[in-house]
Scaffold this active site. Sequence first.
Site, mmCIF file in Angstrom:
data_model
loop_
_atom_site.group_PDB
_atom_site.id
_atom_site.type_symbol
_atom_site.label_atom_id
_atom_site.label_comp_id
_atom_site.label_asym_id
_atom_site.label_seq_id
_atom_site.Cartn_x
_atom_site.Cartn_y
_atom_site.Cartn_z
ATOM 1 C CD GLU A 48 -7.580 6.500 4.530
ATOM 2 O OE1 GLU A 48 -8.121 6.482 3.408
ATOM 3 O OE2 GLU A 48 -6.492 7.078 4.754
ATOM 4 C CG HIS A 55 -7.643 3.439 -0.362
ATOM 5 N ND1 HIS A 55 -6.928 2.890 -1.384
ATOM 6 C CD2 HIS A 55 -6.783 4.222 0.347
ATOM 7 C CE1 HIS A 55 -5.673 3.338 -1.299
ATOM 8 N NE2 HIS A 55 -5.558 4.143 -0.262
ATOM 9 C CG ASP A 61 -1.642 5.624 2.780
ATOM 10 O OD1 ASP A 61 -1.883 5.414 1.585
ATOM 11 O OD2 ASP A 61 -2.503 6.076 3.565
ATOM 12 C CG ASP A 62 -0.063 8.928 0.598
ATOM 13 O OD1 ASP A 62 0.012 8.891 -0.636
ATOM 14 O OD2 ASP A 62 -1.089 8.567 1.234
ATOM 15 C CG HIS A 90 -1.927 1.074 1.266
ATOM 16 N ND1 HIS A 90 -3.081 1.010 2.021
ATOM 17 C CD2 HIS A 90 -1.964 2.294 0.658
ATOM 18 C CE1 HIS A 90 -3.774 2.119 1.873
ATOM 19 N NE2 HIS A 90 -3.101 2.927 1.058
ATOM 20 C CG HIS A 120 -1.354 6.221 -2.496
ATOM 21 N ND1 HIS A 120 -2.492 6.004 -3.238
ATOM 22 C CD2 HIS A 120 -1.621 5.782 -1.246
ATOM 23 C CE1 HIS A 120 -3.419 5.460 -2.451
ATOM 24 N NE2 HIS A 120 -2.919 5.302 -1.237
#
Length: 355
Positions: free
Chosen positions: A220, A217, A298-299, A33, A35
Amino acid sequence: MPSNSPETAAPPSSGPDADLRAFVLGLPKAELHLHIEGSLEPELLFELARRNGIALPYATVEALRAAYAFGDLQSFLDLYYAGARVLITERDFYDMTMAYMRRAQADGVAHAEIMFDPQTHTGRGVAIETVFAGIARALREAQASTGVSGYLILSFLRHLSEEQAFATLAAALPLREQYGDLWIGIGLDSAERGNPPEKFARVFAHCKALGFRLVAHAGEEGPAAYVRDALDLLQVERIDHGVRSEEDPALLQRLVDAQIPLTVCPLSNLKLRVLRDLRDHNLARLLRGGVMVTVNSDDPAYFGGYVADNYIACAQALGLSRQELAALARNSIEASFLPWEQKEKLLRRLTAYIR
Ligand code: ADE
Ligand code: ZN
């Protein structure tokens, strides 16, 4: 750098924390996961803005980092889409992806399944061919030079319409011939609340018929019902986040019974205020309850930590044992979309490491 960023503290060179870091870095693991646009560090963001003659509303890298204090998912997404404006050329996408792959290798990542959002770029006039070309070149070079493999998950933006998702798919499909070895999956991201899975049921059914692996997703910020609907209406194999599944005991039991993987991103949840304190995170409870949870970043450029930082922060906040950290790494390999032979190879490496 924000004060709760694990990157601010220099890693200790000795002691229990150093031992933990060394153990986590050495664990063969997959990141499922991530991005790629969320791996764009402020330094590179400034460099690309300079290269492309794009004015930024921040005077310095430090001022931009200081703005990374989010109240919720949307406040993050606003900065994430604004940051992506500096990505124009094939080289920009290449540089961003190569920087992530090098960082992933340093964290002991053996395989990464990377989401990218073509609509974030085509909406600004960047050709989808440019996006694919830069990311794919970096993945191929990284695999050759570091041995870290990468797959691509093309993600639709859920705040846009299903019609726009179909148009993106139509624009991307001719590229499958060139990039089909990398582009194996379809995902769904962006603002969750108010954009339920059912909005994308038809386009996901079409992607499934085309043979893509499916993720979305869900759970969340959105409710547990979105997790159930992502499974039933979108037919996804993995849920990105899914931490709110716990609110529905029957759903939780289903996740355990069917061993449906959740790609959990603890530092992201903390930064986006899904919870107030990492000690309140349900990762350990889910793991100990038999849910197939994985840990991911994630980011990372926005949330102050790459995948190893996430493992370490959880070990410290939740008291995860070495066996539990190894179980998370094992889950990440098993939940990946790698062919069985490659999974087995990585699992053997993991077994040898923990022995
Ligand atoms: N796009 C990038 N990061 C995201 C996240 N955490 N949730 C939804 N969409 C995203
Ligand atoms: Zn995400």
